[in-house]
Design an enzyme around this catalytic site. Sequence first.
Site, PDB file in Angstrom:
ATOM      1  N   SER A 192     -13.457  -1.288   5.873  1.00 30.39           N
ATOM      2  CA  SER A 192     -13.225  -1.711   4.493  1.00 30.39           C
ATOM      3  C   SER A 192     -11.742  -1.729   4.176  1.00 30.39           C
ATOM      4  O   SER A 192     -10.913  -1.246   4.946  1.00 30.39           O
ATOM      5  CB  SER A 192     -13.930  -0.751   3.511  1.00 30.39           C
ATOM      6  OG  SER A 192     -15.307  -0.681   3.760  1.00 30.39           O
ATOM      7  N   SER A 221     -18.331  -4.681   5.487  1.00 31.04           N
ATOM      8  CA  SER A 221     -16.997  -4.353   4.994  1.00 31.04           C
ATOM      9  C   SER A 221     -16.985  -4.298   3.478  1.00 31.04           C
ATOM     10  O   SER A 221     -17.464  -5.206   2.803  1.00 31.04           O
ATOM     11  CB  SER A 221     -15.990  -5.411   5.476  1.00 31.04           C
ATOM     12  OG  SER A 221     -14.670  -5.053   5.158  1.00 31.04           O
ATOM     13  N   ASP A 245     -14.649  -4.669   0.673  1.00 33.83           N
ATOM     14  CA  ASP A 245     -13.310  -5.195   0.382  1.00 33.83           C
ATOM     15  C   ASP A 245     -13.204  -5.416  -1.120  1.00 33.83           C
ATOM     16  O   ASP A 245     -13.720  -6.398  -1.656  1.00 33.83           O
ATOM     17  CB  ASP A 245     -13.072  -6.504   1.135  1.00 33.83           C
ATOM     18  CG  ASP A 245     -13.361  -6.357   2.625  1.00 33.83           C
ATOM     19  OD1 ASP A 245     -12.997  -5.320   3.189  1.00 33.83           O
ATOM     20  OD2 ASP A 245     -13.966  -7.277   3.205  1.00 33.83           O
TER      21      ASP A 245
END
Length: 351
Positions: free
Chosen positions: A237, A275, A277
């Site tokens: 991340s 992930s 983000d």
Amino acid sequence: MEHRRRLRDLGIKIGRFETGNLNSITDIKGVKVGHKTIIEDLHNGNFVRTGVTAILPHSGNLFKEKVIGSSYVINGFGKTTGAIQIEELGVIESPIMLTNTLSVPAVTEGTIRYLLEQNDDIGMVTGTVNVVVGECNDGYLNDIRGMHVRPEHAIEAIMSASKDMAEGCVGAGTGMSCLGYKGGIGTSSRVTTVDGVNYTLGVLVLSNYGKKEDILMPESNKRLYMEPERSELPDGSIMIIIGTDAPFNERQLKRISKRAPFGLSRTGSSAAHGSGDIVISFSTAHRIKHYPSGARQSFSFFVEDGPVISNFFEMAVEAVEEAIWNSLCRATTIVGQNGHTKEQFPYHLFE
């Protein structure tokens, strides 16, 4: 400990805009950053490699004088708290806190306690407080199940905040990995002039994503490695914090936040399935009083007809990319949980 240089110290300049004096998010007047780094080798064989990072948009009472803010999700595999109210009201009323995934509750509690100490009206004669905490998973290097971050560590990070912030293996970045190497905290800034007034945009990242074969080298945009590496890490991340002293409203800040993925992708990220983000942005140009003096409040913002906001888009892209590289360049090798090691990024690869 070895002194690690930043990207520009290696002769590499990203983009066309100049940086602020510190090339840091703390180039924005009033913004401070603090860290609490926790490194300990336990008797049971576990390794603590974690911490907390606090970003203060100003050094006053953030609950009483909020800043305009926004958030943007690039990929939502994350556990950030506080973003819903930012989206609804367009303001930030707490320090922006960063830590590891399983420590979000402890950091939230510590930050609440800090704000309750400042404001005896919270939960009594007024509403409660919206605390913003972002996270990345540092479990590869850190005994994340041990939940070693405690509420008091959040308060220590807030109280240590200053203009002269550290990067690399500090605070929330202590146990993070990026692009196959040791990642962590990185920052960068850009400046521009509008109608004779100087404005700053600054970025702070917590980098914890990617593999070696993902790396796109700065300037050349070439792949560094072609062969896939064997990795036990999850997709990873990144938390991206964008601040500015330019007068933008929450909708305009979201537009700027939407440019962060361009800077992220220039390093090699494609925002994988797992992930998280997340972008959180704020402007210090105006303060929103918790107790307004009347039914109306008036602010001025930049128009969106012309090059001004496009320049800020470009500044955000540049600063995000450079902040990520600074997080790599400033980090040092860490040995952690289960004997796992992440090496510092090798400078000679820039040659």
